[in-house]
Design a protein around this motif. Structure first.
Motif, PDB file in Angstrom:
ATOM      1  N   LEU A 175      44.463  -6.333  11.591  1.00 61.23           N
ATOM      2  CA  LEU A 175      44.826  -5.032  11.016  1.00 61.23           C
ATOM      3  C   LEU A 175      43.709  -4.469  10.150  1.00 61.23           C
ATOM      4  N   SER A 176      42.811  -5.351   9.694  1.00 62.65           N
ATOM      5  CA  SER A 176      41.646  -4.920   8.926  1.00 62.65           C
ATOM      6  C   SER A 176      40.478  -4.586   9.839  1.00 62.65           C
ATOM      7  N   ASN A 177      40.779  -4.370  11.146  1.00 62.25           N
ATOM      8  CA  ASN A 177      39.787  -4.003  12.154  1.00 62.25           C
ATOM      9  C   ASN A 177      38.764  -5.101  12.406  1.00 62.25           C
ATOM     10  N   CYS A 178      39.207  -6.334  12.272  1.00 59.52           N
ATOM     11  CA  CYS A 178      38.353  -7.482  12.523  1.00 59.52           C
ATOM     12  C   CYS A 178      38.691  -8.068  13.897  1.00 59.52           C
TER      13      CYS A 178
ATOM     14  N   ALA B  19      36.138  -6.229   2.147  1.00 56.37           N
ATOM     15  CA  ALA B  19      35.628  -5.909   3.483  1.00 56.37           C
ATOM     16  C   ALA B  19      35.815  -7.107   4.408  1.00 56.37           C
ATOM     17  N   ALA B  20      36.445  -6.881   5.533  1.00 56.65           N
ATOM     18  CA  ALA B  20      36.684  -7.956   6.494  1.00 56.65           C
ATOM     19  C   ALA B  20      35.409  -8.222   7.285  1.00 56.65           C
ATOM     20  N   PRO B  21      35.216  -9.472   7.736  1.00 51.67           N
ATOM     21  CA  PRO B  21      34.066  -9.763   8.594  1.00 51.67           C
ATOM     22  C   PRO B  21      34.266  -9.105   9.949  1.00 51.67           C
ATOM     23  N   SER B  22      33.210  -8.987  10.725  1.00 44.35           N
ATOM     24  CA  SER B  22      33.357  -8.366  12.040  1.00 44.35           C
ATOM     25  C   SER B  22      34.070  -9.284  13.024  1.00 44.35           C
ATOM     26  N   SER B  23      33.970 -10.600  12.816  1.00 41.08           N
ATOM     27  CA  SER B  23      34.668 -11.551  13.689  1.00 41.08           C
ATOM     28  C   SER B  23      35.257 -12.675  12.838  1.00 41.08           C
TER      29      SER B  23
ATOM     30  N   ARG C 222      33.301 -15.559  10.265  1.00 41.54           N
ATOM     31  CA  ARG C 222      34.114 -16.319   9.330  1.00 41.54           C
ATOM     32  C   ARG C 222      35.091 -17.200  10.105  1.00 41.54           C
ATOM     33  N   ILE C 223      35.137 -18.473   9.735  1.00 42.71           N
ATOM     34  CA  ILE C 223      36.092 -19.425  10.299  1.00 42.71           C
ATOM     35  C   ILE C 223      36.956 -19.925   9.148  1.00 42.71           C
ATOM     36  N   PHE C 224      38.261 -19.990   9.384  1.00 44.00           N
ATOM     37  CA  PHE C 224      39.183 -20.333   8.302  1.00 44.00           C
ATOM     38  C   PHE C 224      40.252 -21.294   8.793  1.00 44.00           C
TER      39      PHE C 224
END
Length: 219
Positions: free
Chosen positions: A51-54, A30-34, A101-103
């Motif tokens: 593309l994962s709706n994030c 599941a992708a984070p919302s932001s 999430r910050i990457f």
């Protein structure tokens, strides 16, 4: 791919990062919302997150990388949820900007503090004195939501002991979330996804402005 942009075809690191983040088809998560990506390069990770709706923000210090990511966002139809900014780390963000999430897939090779970069490509691999790593460890947590996480993709080709020393000085703990070992040329190399976590009572450290004078600053 535009000129002077890190090309994923020459390194497995981008594919490893996608796997570590759970953004590959073989490892759905599941992708984070932001999502905020530092050093987006050609935009592979940010586009995949979008593309994962994030809702995604991608940033890079290289203007060609910024344009390259914009082009790939258009190509994959995600410009409605992917914003691309030219930025030196977090400089282009509003102070109140927050992300789940910050990457950053870091330029993990430690170069001497006085190293002079010979090309844009060298900045994708090397960090002089780990100054950029220090800034990321210090600043990333300031842009998280209450339940957000700041993540760092690191590799054993980097200096893990020096990174841990800097993290301690910054009042940060580095927690290993995942590891992957891959064949790079003839070498088996371990990659790690680290979470940057603030320490409740950070130790005194040498402030960058006072490091030469030897004075300690509590931060």
């Amino acid at each position: 791919m535009l000129d002077e942009v890190f090309a994923p075809v020459y390194s497995p690191s981008t594919g490893i990062a996608l796997d570590l983040l759970g953004l590959t088809e073989s490892n759905p998560e599941a992708a984070p919302s932001s999502f905020l990506e530092i050093g987006c390069g050609s935009g592979v990770i940010s586009v995949q997150a979008a593309l994962s709706n994030c809702t995604t923000v991608a940033m890079d210090i290289n203007r060609n990388a910024v344009e390259n990511t914009r082009m790939n966002a258009e190509r994959h139809g995600v410009t409605d949820r992917l914003t691309v900014l030219h930025s030196d780390l977090f400089d282009a963000l509003a102070p109140e900007a927050r992300f789940d999430r910050i990457f950053w897939s870091s330029n993990y090779v430690l170069a001497p503090p006085d190293y002079s970069y010979g090309s844009v490509h060298e900045r994708a691999y090397m960090d002089a004195g780990y100054r950029t790593h220090r800034r990321y460890l210090e600043q990333a947590v300031n842009h998280l939501t209450g339940t957000g996480s700041a993540l760092l993709h690191f590799c054993e080709r980097g200096d893990a002991a020096e990174l841990a020393r800097i993290a301690e000085q910054c009042g940060r703990e580095l927690r290993v979330l995942r590891r992957r070992t891959v064949l790079e040329g003839s070498d088996l190399i371990e990659h790690s996804l680290l979470e940057v976590v603030p320490v409740a009572n950070p130790p005194a450290r040498v402030d960058s402005r006072e490091r030469d004078s030897g004075q300690l600053a509590r931060v």
